[in-house]
Scaffold this motif. Structure first.
Motif, mmCIF file in Angstrom:
data_model
loop_
_atom_site.group_PDB
_atom_site.id
_atom_site.type_symbol
_atom_site.label_atom_id
_atom_site.label_comp_id
_atom_site.label_asym_id
_atom_site.label_seq_id
_atom_site.Cartn_x
_atom_site.Cartn_y
_atom_site.Cartn_z
ATOM 1 N N VAL A 321 34.135 -19.428 -31.511
ATOM 2 C CA VAL A 321 33.968 -20.881 -31.533
ATOM 3 C C VAL A 321 34.496 -21.466 -30.229
ATOM 4 O O VAL A 321 35.405 -20.916 -29.601
ATOM 5 C CB VAL A 321 34.687 -21.513 -32.756
ATOM 6 C CG1 VAL A 321 36.208 -21.476 -32.599
ATOM 7 C CG2 VAL A 321 34.200 -22.929 -33.018
ATOM 8 N N ASN A 322 33.894 -22.568 -29.816
ATOM 9 C CA ASN A 322 34.323 -23.339 -28.658
ATOM 10 C C ASN A 322 34.873 -24.669 -29.159
ATOM 11 O O ASN A 322 34.240 -25.331 -29.979
ATOM 12 C CB ASN A 322 33.120 -23.555 -27.736
ATOM 13 C CG ASN A 322 33.394 -24.442 -26.528
ATOM 14 O OD1 ASN A 322 32.517 -25.147 -26.074
ATOM 15 N ND2 ASN A 322 34.595 -24.393 -25.990
ATOM 16 N N GLU A 323 36.063 -25.042 -28.701
ATOM 17 C CA GLU A 323 36.671 -26.316 -29.085
ATOM 18 C C GLU A 323 36.845 -27.179 -27.846
ATOM 19 O O GLU A 323 37.333 -26.705 -26.816
ATOM 20 C CB GLU A 323 38.025 -26.114 -29.763
ATOM 21 C CG GLU A 323 38.695 -27.423 -30.165
ATOM 22 C CD GLU A 323 40.038 -27.232 -30.853
ATOM 23 O OE1 GLU A 323 40.624 -28.250 -31.285
ATOM 24 O OE2 GLU A 323 40.511 -26.083 -30.959
ATOM 25 N N ILE A 324 36.488 -28.447 -27.962
ATOM 26 C CA ILE A 324 36.671 -29.408 -26.887
ATOM 27 C C ILE A 324 37.642 -30.472 -27.375
ATOM 28 O O ILE A 324 37.463 -31.034 -28.460
ATOM 29 C CB ILE A 324 35.326 -30.024 -26.462
ATOM 30 C CG1 ILE A 324 34.434 -28.927 -25.850
ATOM 31 C CG2 ILE A 324 35.527 -31.175 -25.475
ATOM 32 C CD1 ILE A 324 33.011 -29.334 -25.616
ATOM 33 N N ARG A 325 38.692 -30.733 -26.596
ATOM 34 C CA ARG A 325 39.745 -31.666 -27.011
ATOM 35 C C ARG A 325 40.319 -32.371 -25.787
ATOM 36 O O ARG A 325 40.049 -31.971 -24.653
ATOM 37 C CB ARG A 325 40.830 -30.909 -27.773
ATOM 38 C CG ARG A 325 41.267 -29.613 -27.101
ATOM 39 C CD ARG A 325 42.071 -28.729 -28.031
ATOM 40 N NE ARG A 325 42.359 -27.434 -27.430
ATOM 41 C CZ ARG A 325 43.165 -26.539 -27.960
ATOM 42 N NH1 ARG A 325 43.770 -26.772 -29.104
ATOM 43 N NH2 ARG A 325 43.385 -25.379 -27.363
ATOM 44 N N THR A 326 41.099 -33.411 -26.002
ATOM 45 C CA THR A 326 41.547 -34.255 -24.898
ATOM 46 C C THR A 326 43.065 -34.312 -24.830
ATOM 47 O O THR A 326 43.763 -34.133 -25.832
ATOM 48 C CB THR A 326 40.983 -35.673 -25.041
ATOM 49 O OG1 THR A 326 41.476 -36.265 -26.252
ATOM 50 C CG2 THR A 326 39.468 -35.657 -25.093
ATOM 51 N N VAL A 327 43.576 -34.582 -23.615
ATOM 52 C CA VAL A 327 45.020 -34.626 -23.356
ATOM 53 C C VAL A 327 45.314 -35.769 -22.393
ATOM 54 O O VAL A 327 44.626 -35.912 -21.374
ATOM 55 C CB VAL A 327 45.528 -33.304 -22.736
ATOM 56 C CG1 VAL A 327 47.059 -33.266 -22.747
ATOM 57 C CG2 VAL A 327 44.966 -32.080 -23.447
ATOM 58 N N ARG A 328 46.336 -36.558 -22.705
ATOM 59 C CA ARG A 328 46.747 -37.646 -21.829
ATOM 60 C C ARG A 328 47.440 -37.103 -20.573
ATOM 61 O O ARG A 328 48.104 -36.064 -20.605
ATOM 62 C CB ARG A 328 47.711 -38.577 -22.567
ATOM 63 C CG ARG A 328 48.036 -39.889 -21.847
ATOM 64 C CD ARG A 328 49.216 -40.564 -22.513
ATOM 65 N NE ARG A 328 50.439 -39.785 -22.333
ATOM 66 C CZ ARG A 328 51.427 -39.733 -23.208
ATOM 67 N NH1 ARG A 328 51.355 -40.390 -24.347
ATOM 68 N NH2 ARG A 328 52.512 -39.000 -22.965
ATOM 69 N N ALA A 329 47.314 -37.802 -19.473
ATOM 70 C CA ALA A 329 47.935 -37.403 -18.207
ATOM 71 C C ALA A 329 49.455 -37.362 -18.317
ATOM 72 O O ALA A 329 50.067 -38.080 -19.118
ATOM 73 C CB ALA A 329 47.522 -38.377 -17.103
ATOM 74 N N GLY A 344 40.026 -30.430 -22.464
ATOM 75 C CA GLY A 344 40.108 -28.983 -22.543
ATOM 76 C C GLY A 344 38.849 -28.395 -23.152
ATOM 77 O O GLY A 344 38.348 -28.882 -24.171
ATOM 78 N N ILE A 345 38.332 -27.345 -22.512
ATOM 79 C CA ILE A 345 37.182 -26.605 -23.027
ATOM 80 C C ILE A 345 37.700 -25.216 -23.385
ATOM 81 O O ILE A 345 37.956 -24.392 -22.511
ATOM 82 C CB ILE A 345 36.050 -26.553 -21.985
ATOM 83 C CG1 ILE A 345 35.633 -27.983 -21.602
ATOM 84 C CG2 ILE A 345 34.853 -25.780 -22.528
ATOM 85 C CD1 ILE A 345 34.609 -28.041 -20.492
ATOM 86 N N HIS A 346 37.879 -25.005 -24.671
ATOM 87 C CA HIS A 346 38.596 -23.838 -25.186
ATOM 88 C C HIS A 346 37.633 -22.870 -25.857
ATOM 89 O O HIS A 346 36.821 -23.265 -26.699
ATOM 90 C CB HIS A 346 39.662 -24.303 -26.181
ATOM 91 C CG HIS A 346 40.440 -23.191 -26.796
ATOM 92 N ND1 HIS A 346 39.982 -22.469 -27.872
ATOM 93 C CD2 HIS A 346 41.643 -22.673 -26.473
ATOM 94 C CE1 HIS A 346 40.876 -21.548 -28.193
ATOM 95 N NE2 HIS A 346 41.886 -21.652 -27.350
ATOM 96 N N PHE A 347 37.736 -21.598 -25.476
ATOM 97 C CA PHE A 347 36.875 -20.558 -26.024
ATOM 98 C C PHE A 347 37.708 -19.585 -26.860
ATOM 99 O O PHE A 347 38.676 -19.007 -26.360
ATOM 100 C CB PHE A 347 36.195 -19.772 -24.907
ATOM 101 C CG PHE A 347 35.350 -20.605 -23.987
ATOM 102 C CD1 PHE A 347 34.001 -20.806 -24.243
ATOM 103 C CD2 PHE A 347 35.904 -21.185 -22.841
ATOM 104 C CE1 PHE A 347 33.217 -21.578 -23.394
ATOM 105 C CE2 PHE A 347 35.129 -21.945 -21.979
ATOM 106 C CZ PHE A 347 33.780 -22.143 -22.267
ATOM 107 N N THR A 348 37.349 -19.417 -28.122
ATOM 108 C CA THR A 348 37.884 -18.339 -28.937
ATOM 109 C C THR A 348 36.815 -17.250 -28.989
ATOM 110 O O THR A 348 35.737 -17.443 -29.567
ATOM 111 C CB THR A 348 38.221 -18.820 -30.356
ATOM 112 O OG1 THR A 348 39.202 -19.857 -30.272
ATOM 113 C CG2 THR A 348 38.790 -17.678 -31.203
ATOM 114 N N TRP A 349 37.111 -16.128 -28.343
ATOM 115 C CA TRP A 349 36.140 -15.056 -28.166
ATOM 116 C C TRP A 349 36.314 -13.954 -29.198
ATOM 117 O O TRP A 349 37.420 -13.744 -29.719
ATOM 118 C CB TRP A 349 36.294 -14.419 -26.783
ATOM 119 C CG TRP A 349 36.176 -15.327 -25.605
ATOM 120 C CD1 TRP A 349 37.191 -15.791 -24.819
ATOM 121 C CD2 TRP A 349 34.965 -15.852 -25.032
ATOM 122 N NE1 TRP A 349 36.701 -16.583 -23.807
ATOM 123 C CE2 TRP A 349 35.340 -16.632 -23.914
ATOM 124 C CE3 TRP A 349 33.614 -15.741 -25.358
ATOM 125 C CZ2 TRP A 349 34.408 -17.290 -23.120
ATOM 126 C CZ3 TRP A 349 32.676 -16.390 -24.565
ATOM 127 C CH2 TRP A 349 33.077 -17.163 -23.461
#
Length: 419
Positions: A321-329, A344-349
């Motif tokens: 699965v690929n998860e896309i999420r956000t983070v404040r500066a 963040g573009i996160h890959f669970t392989w």
């Protein structure tokens, strides 16, 4: 040392000795006696950032520390504790932290040292909540750094290069409830056309896709602080995107039993039982897996997601699965969200590391040149290029040399980065 592997099983540590000090004095004596050393947290990193051929120090037997200050806006805790270990204590005291990662199983010192994060447009990384930290330096001395000190912003996300972080003081706030909603199969083009509205529609928002098809997002998870002031806007947005609310509990990987996941379907519960994706008492995610993640400035997010989408046919066969999420500066020198709101573009392989490593250069080349890889996950980007994406890298290298002039905490991972 008996064979020790990381959490996912893709890495075996090379250390000759595994040490579990039981007191600060014992730890100081251990560190001061010399030789190469690293600190091992909850073993959730997927690369050799914690590895050494010398001594691996584990903090799990140090005394339990949990101290709320008089103002009730900070808590001092043992660095080796996991977020799941302190959450119930905080809640019992009527307190909370602002954010959690997807797993409560990770150690506090390890998560902050690698810039690990949760999700939320207004929420910083876990490291951004650090108010102070106590470090046993490679000489065995004890140094405390507080927010506002000259070296503090370089010492929080420090990759384990400064010594042993024995305790950390975190910002806290009054406890609160969160409800979690899942929306399924919104149109990708519509999501990208209104990306800011999507990621701001809840306290924490995550987009999941397996890239088996590129027309729709598998799921969007929305975690909302209570009272819920976004309900009407949220329902209208997802209706416009063609999404449907899930009617049963979901796992991020569709088809996997969601028993390990925190409760959904809009049922409010304590912050620590909703902000993480997974429950502390269960094995999280897929278990046997590899992870990679790249964080890009928010201004580059849509371009980056489209680049990944173009590679879907290459990515999907290896992807869980690929998860896309956000983070404040924040202003922490080695944070992947240093100086910029980030996505963040996160890959669970799947646990096929050779094939994953063969594909990563293609992904890294397709992403914007602003993408910063997560320090604790698998990446192949050239170390010179990695350093160039952190404006304060040279200052951090000087700080690391000041703390560890004999380079005893410098392992092959840090050597590759030029320390």
């Amino acid at each position: 040392m008996s064979a020790e592997r990381n959490w996912a099983g893709n890495l075996q540590y090379r250390a000759s000795t595994l040490a579990h000090p039981t007191s600060l004095d014992e730890l100081r004596a251990l560190v001061a006696r010399g030789g190469p050393m690293r600190v091992l947290g909850s073993r959730h990193c997927f690369n050799d950032i914690a590895d050494t051929d010398g001594t691996l120090i584990v903090l799990d037997r140090l005394p339990f520390l949990f101290e709320v200050n008089e103002q009730r806006d900070a808590v001092r805790v043992s660095g080796g504790l996991r977020y799941g270990d302190i959450s119930s204590h905080l809640d019992a005291a009527g307190l909370a932290i602002a954010n959690l990662a997807s797993l409560p199983h990770i150690s506090i010192a390890g998560a902050t040292a690698t810039g690990t994060h949760g999700s939320g447009d207004a929420l910083g990384s876990l490291a951004s909540a650090v108010r102070a930290l106590t470090i046993v330096t490679p000489s065995g001395d004890v140094r405390e750094l507080r927010r506002g000190d000259a070296d503090f912003n370089g010492a929080v996300v420090a990759l384990g290069a400064l010594g042993v972080v024995v305790d950390i003081t975190l910002d806290v706030e009054p406890t609160y409830d969160v409800a979690q909603h899942v929306f399924e199969r919104p149109n990708w083009d519509d999501v990208l056309a209104d990306f800011d509205a999507v990621t701001s529609i809840g306290t924490s928002v995550s987009l999941f896709s397996r890239w088996g098809q590129t027309e729709v997002v598998d799921q969007i998870w929305v975690k909302q602080r209570q009272p819920d002031t976004q309900r009407e806007a949220r329902d209208a947005l997802f209706a416009r995107l063609g999404a449907q609310p899930a009617v049963t509990k979901r796992h991020p990987i569709l088809g996997v039993d969601p028993v390990a996941c925190t409760d959904q379907l809009g049922v409010p519960g304590p912050w620590f039982e909703r902000l993480a994706h997974f429950k502390l008492e269960h094995t999280p995610s897929a278990g046997a897996e590899i992870q990679s993640e790249y964080l890009v400035p928010r201004a580059d997010a849509v371009v980056a997601i489209r680049a990944v989408r173009e590679l879907a046919t290459q990515i999907a066969p290896l992807l869980l699965v690929n998860e896309i999420r956000t983070v404040r500066a924040d202003d922490l020198w080695l944070s992947s969200s240093y100086g910029t709101d980030a996505v963040g573009i996160h890959f669970t392989w799947k646990p096929e590391e050779e094939a994953v490593r063969a594909l990563l250069p293609t992904i890294e080349a397709a992403l914007p040149a602003t993408a910063r890889p997560h320090w604790g996950k698998v990446f192949t980007l050239d170390p010179v290029e990695v350093r160039s994406r952190y404006p304060r890298w040279d200052e951090f290298a000087a700080l690391a040399a000041d703390f560890d002039p004999e380079r005893r905490f410098v392992n092959p991972y840090l050597q590759r980065l030029g320390l």
